[in-house]
Write an enzyme that holds these catalytic residues in place. Structure first.
Site, PDB file in Angstrom:
ATOM      1  N   GLU A   1      -6.110   0.797  -4.620  1.00 37.78           N
ATOM      2  CA  GLU A   1      -5.654   2.147  -3.677  1.00 37.78           C
ATOM      3  C   GLU A   1      -6.645   3.078  -3.702  1.00 37.78           C
ATOM      4  OE1 GLU A   1      -3.280   3.983  -1.194  1.00 37.78           O
ATOM      5  OE2 GLU A   1      -2.999   1.950  -1.886  1.00 37.78           O
TER       6      GLU A   1
ATOM      7  N   HIS B   1      -4.157  -2.553  -9.099  1.00 37.46           N
ATOM      8  CA  HIS B   1      -3.335  -1.929  -7.944  1.00 37.46           C
ATOM      9  C   HIS B   1      -4.038  -0.528  -7.913  1.00 37.46           C
ATOM     10  CE1 HIS B   1       0.393  -1.392  -5.988  1.00 37.46           C
ATOM     11  NE2 HIS B   1       0.180  -0.212  -6.333  1.00 37.46           N
TER      12      HIS B   1
ATOM     13  N   LYS C   1      -9.986   2.087  -1.659  1.00 34.93           N
ATOM     14  CA  LYS C   1      -9.529   2.180  -0.146  1.00 34.93           C
ATOM     15  C   LYS C   1      -9.616   3.629   0.159  1.00 34.93           C
ATOM     16  CE  LYS C   1      -5.612   0.159  -0.155  1.00 34.93           C
ATOM     17  NZ  LYS C   1      -4.176  -0.247   0.412  1.00 34.93           N
ATOM     18  N   ASN C   2      -9.054   4.588  -0.297  1.00 28.93           N
ATOM     19  CA  ASN C   2      -8.944   5.961   0.152  1.00 28.93           C
ATOM     20  C   ASN C   2     -10.314   6.469   0.199  1.00 28.93           C
ATOM     21  OD1 ASN C   2      -6.306   5.811   0.233  1.00 28.93           O
ATOM     22  ND2 ASN C   2      -5.823   6.833  -1.495  1.00 28.93           N
TER      23      ASN C   2
END
Length: 409
Positions: free
Chosen positions: A245, A241, A248-249
């Site tokens: 994240e 998780h 992606k950023n």
């Protein structure tokens, strides 16, 4: 934890009773040791006391929320979910662990987990409802209270789901041979494998939107025994998780910073995995242009990140799209077992994100919110307490205070 139950008359009395007790944090080692010699009766006896304590502690804090948030439809819905789950659990308080009761208990846990699956999104919607209704009239002190509460609510939710998942995966109807896994824990979690898995899924999203994506470069360093790849005892889903994240950023920043229409030579996203005596560090570095230092802290604020609606540049297709809760909750996942997540940005060049995990399983203890007089006073405080910024303000105001003292003399 031994609890002697008095004669109770109502759910509210149960709530008042259980909120007096502190949650009992467990370590990864305790989860593993119990799972290897799993006894459903013992797990049942522990959870029927521990889950009400954890639920009651956070429910007491929900009641202290500012009226402007507490009265929103979404926040009321979340409050009702917690009340119903608490009521469901306390039904087993005096039940004997017969096979039928154990099965009903396991089914109840699954039902509670499903009921709370949308807590994060629903609370985020509640914050949006509050901001739409009251706009700029929401005071800074109120924002601080809401930030404090949401961190504690979501951390409590992570811990409750951890307990429920361990029990249902070890003793539920769908229990099956999961290889080396013990419930949702992997005693020999290959960190680089989780990194590559998170990267590939993030890359798929990036390719879908931008038609290109940066490559991945992974380096490992083991200071302890030089064994590679680096393995540790951890919850792979939690680590995934966080990494998903961050990837992606990073990917979006790299592609947009380097003009994705001419992206034959995109700089890679680099990941360093290092094992030391106390911590395992995972550093993700990109060349996505970075962000101003003044903006870094805002990335972890719920009130700040929920303000804008999803824009066309948001290629996120995960449930939290548009709420901006990815980084705050990723940090909670890291901190849940006494790790951390920090961002270090070099404006104009790129950003480093560092994930810290405890290297020793007996030191990786749950970090749990506890309801007490200190936490309840926080919601009533007019000035944020126990916050590092107080020290900064004190330092800034020091010359002014000194001048006043000299004038009085």
């Amino acid at each position: 934890m031994r609890v002697i139950l008095p004669r109770l008359r109502s759910v509210q009395t149960f709530l008042d009773f259980y909120s007096q007790f502190n949650p009992s944090p467990l370590s990864i080692k305790q989860f593993i040791d119990f799972g290897r010699n799993a006894c459903e009766q013992k797990s049942f006896i522990f959870l029927r006391k521990e889950l009400p304590v954890r639920l009651a502690n956070i429910m007491k804090e929900i009641a202290l929320l500012p009226e402007v948030l507490l009265t929103t439809n979404s926040c009321s819905q979340v409050s009702q979910w917690y009340a119903k789950s608490f009521e469901d659990i306390i039904q087993f308080e005096k039940s004997e662990p017969t096979p039928k009761i154990l099965q009903n208990f396991c089914n109840t846990l699954v039902m509670i987990r499903n009921r709370h699956s949308d807590v994060v999104q629903t609370m985020a919607q509640g914050v949006l409802e509050m901001k739409e209704t009251y706009g700029d009239s929401v005071e800074a002190t109120m924002e601080t209270s809401i930030q404090y509460f949401l961190d504690r609510l979501y951390m409590s939710r992570i811990s409750i789901r951890m307990l429920i998942n361990q029990h249902t995966m070890l003793f539920g109807q769908l229990n099956e041979d999961k290889g080396r896994h013990i419930g949702c824990l992997d005693p020999t979690c290959d960190i680089s494998a989780v990194v590559r898995d998170a990267y590939e899924n993030s890359r798929f999203l990036c390719d879908q939107y931008y038609l290109c994506s940066p490559e991945l470069k992974v380096t490992e360093h083991n200071e302890i025994d030089n064994l590679l790849p680096i393995n540790t005892c951890y919850v792979p889903s939690h680590l995934y998780h966080i990494l998903f994240e961050l990837f992606k950023n990073s990917m979006r920043a790299v592609v947009e910073h380097h003009d994705h229409d001419k992206s034959d030579q995109l700089p890679p996203v680099r990941v360093l995995i290092s094992r030391g005596h106390e911590d395992i560090c995972i550093k993700m570095s990109d060349e996505g242009g970075g962000i101003p230092r003044s903006s870094v802290d805002h990335l972890f604020k719920y009130m700040y990140s929920t303000a804008p609606q999803p824009s066309k540049s948001d290629y996120y297709t995960v449930p939290l799209a548009g709420y901006g809760y990815g980084l705050p909750i990723s940090r909670l996942y890291a901190r849940y077992l006494h790790g951390d997540l920090i961002l270090l940005s070099t404006e104009g060049f790129g950003t480093d994100a560092v994930i810290y995990l405890k290297a020793l399983s007996d030191e990786a203890n749950e970090l749990l919110p506890i309801f007490n007089k200190t936490s309840s006073k926080f919601y009533k405080a007019t000035i944020p307490t126990g916050d590092w910024s107080n020290q900064v303000l004190r330092h800034i105001n020091a010359p002014r205070v000194l001048r006043r003292r000299m004038q009085k003399q």
